[in-house]
Scaffold this active site. Structure first.
Site, PDB file in Angstrom:
ATOM      1  N   SER A 130      63.404  80.061  23.161  1.00 19.68           N
ATOM      2  CA  SER A 130      62.287  79.863  24.089  1.00 19.68           C
ATOM      3  C   SER A 130      60.966  80.265  23.439  1.00 19.68           C
ATOM      4  CB  SER A 130      62.493  80.681  25.360  1.00 19.68           C
ATOM      5  OG  SER A 130      63.694  80.317  26.008  1.00 19.68           O
TER       6      SER A 130
HETATM    7  N1  SAH Z   1      67.485  83.103  25.904  1.00 11.66           N
HETATM    8  C1  SAH Z   1      67.545  82.137  24.835  1.00 11.66           C
HETATM    9  C2  SAH Z   1      67.084  80.763  25.291  1.00 11.66           C
HETATM   10  C3  SAH Z   1      68.044  79.717  24.815  1.00 11.66           C
HETATM   11  S1  SAH Z   1      67.923  78.114  25.521  1.00 11.66           S
HETATM   12  C4  SAH Z   1      66.802  82.628  23.612  1.00 11.66           C
HETATM   13  O1  SAH Z   1      66.165  83.687  23.676  1.00 11.66           O
HETATM   14  O2  SAH Z   1      66.878  82.002  22.553  1.00 11.66           O
HETATM   15  C5  SAH Z   1      69.122  78.187  26.832  1.00 11.66           C
HETATM   16  C6  SAH Z   1      70.564  78.427  26.474  1.00 11.66           C
HETATM   17  O3  SAH Z   1      71.314  78.321  27.678  1.00 11.66           O
HETATM   18  C7  SAH Z   1      71.188  77.434  25.498  1.00 11.66           C
HETATM   19  O4  SAH Z   1      71.683  78.115  24.392  1.00 11.66           O
HETATM   20  C8  SAH Z   1      72.307  76.776  26.316  1.00 11.66           C
HETATM   21  O5  SAH Z   1      73.465  76.456  25.557  1.00 11.66           O
HETATM   22  C9  SAH Z   1      72.606  77.842  27.348  1.00 11.66           C
HETATM   23  N2  SAH Z   1      73.277  77.362  28.567  1.00 11.66           N
HETATM   24  C10 SAH Z   1      73.123  76.193  29.245  1.00 11.66           C
HETATM   25  N3  SAH Z   1      73.937  76.132  30.323  1.00 11.66           N
HETATM   26  C11 SAH Z   1      74.648  77.302  30.335  1.00 11.66           C
HETATM   27  C12 SAH Z   1      75.661  77.837  31.193  1.00 11.66           C
HETATM   28  N4  SAH Z   1      76.149  77.169  32.257  1.00 11.66           N
HETATM   29  N5  SAH Z   1      76.159  79.061  30.892  1.00 11.66           N
HETATM   30  C13 SAH Z   1      75.719  79.761  29.823  1.00 11.66           C
HETATM   31  N6  SAH Z   1      74.762  79.302  28.975  1.00 11.66           N
HETATM   32  C14 SAH Z   1      74.222  78.092  29.223  1.00 11.66           C
END
Ligand code: SAH
Length: 214
Positions: free
Chosen positions: A64
């Protein structure tokens, strides 16, 4: 992994930028100053680590934007010792920011590759207060509930019911909610009677929250 004066200098610049964009909680700014974001990037791309932008991390996912991480963290009003559930580990950067603020973090990722990679990076950095789970965030993580705070870092079409059940009364859940490519940042505070007081904080764009593990 090396954190040089140059990296620290770039982090200070980044902190100035996000403060200018409206992040005022000094503890959040301090955490962004403390956590080397370039550790979460492949070595070929580290020069992008201190731009205030999201960046691809593989498996079609992104780390993000720093402002967004800081914004959600500020809404959580993190206190040392808080037990926090994160849904969407991704790179692990958000989890590291929360741990740097002395929260105990339980983080769930649905992609096996990201689940493994984020854990390796965090282990190398030496954080002890983060536990990783491979699973579907729609289920939350009941075994360690209830949580003081919950943060969802993928775009949820609706607030997941099971996750709400795992929040302590008096606690907050912060999540981007919406079905399309744009979500509204919402914070729901759980009252003693189990009802929620809801507030909205503008539009953001996240990768979608998807059902099931990968
Ligand atoms: N907090 C992260 C943001 C990553 S983007 C950071 O600091 O980098 C969001 C993430 O949510 C992705 O890696 C995606 O695979 C995950 N995601 C999507 N749906 C999900 C679900 N149902 N359960 C767990 N993770 C999920």
């Amino acid at each position: 992994m090396e954190d040089t004066y140059r990296h620290k200098g770039m982090r200070n610049q980044l902190v100035k930028q996000i403060a200018h964009k409206g992040i005022s909680d000094e503890k959040v700014l301090e955490a962004v100053r403390a956590v080397p974001r370039h550790f979460f990037f492949d070595s070929a791309f580290t020069e992008h680590a201190y731009d205030d932008k999201p960046f691809p991390i593989g498996s079609g996912q992104t780390i993000s934007q720093p402002f967004t991480v800081a914004f959600q963290t500020q809404l959580l009003e993190v206190q040392p010792g808080d037990k926090i559930l994160e849904i969407g580990t991704g790179s692990g950067y958000q989890a590291a920011i929360l741990a740097a603020m002395r929260a105990r973090v339980y983080t769930i990722e649905r992609h096996r590759d990201l689940y493994k990679k984020s854990q390796q990076i965090i282990d190398k950095m030496g954080f002890k207060r983060i536990q990783f789970f491979l699973g579907d965030g729609y289920e939350g993580k009941e075994a360690y509930s209830p949580y003081d705070k919950i943060i969802i870092t993928c775009g949820a079409p609706f607030m997941p019911e099971k996750v709400l059940d795992q929040l302590k009364p008096g606690g907050y859940i912060v999540a981007p909610i919406g079905e399309g490519s744009i979500q509204e940042m919402q914070r729901w505070e759980k009252q003693k009677d189990g009802e929620f007081v809801k507030s909205s904080y503008g539009n953001f764009s996240f990768v979608p929250m998807i059902k099931g593990k990968h």
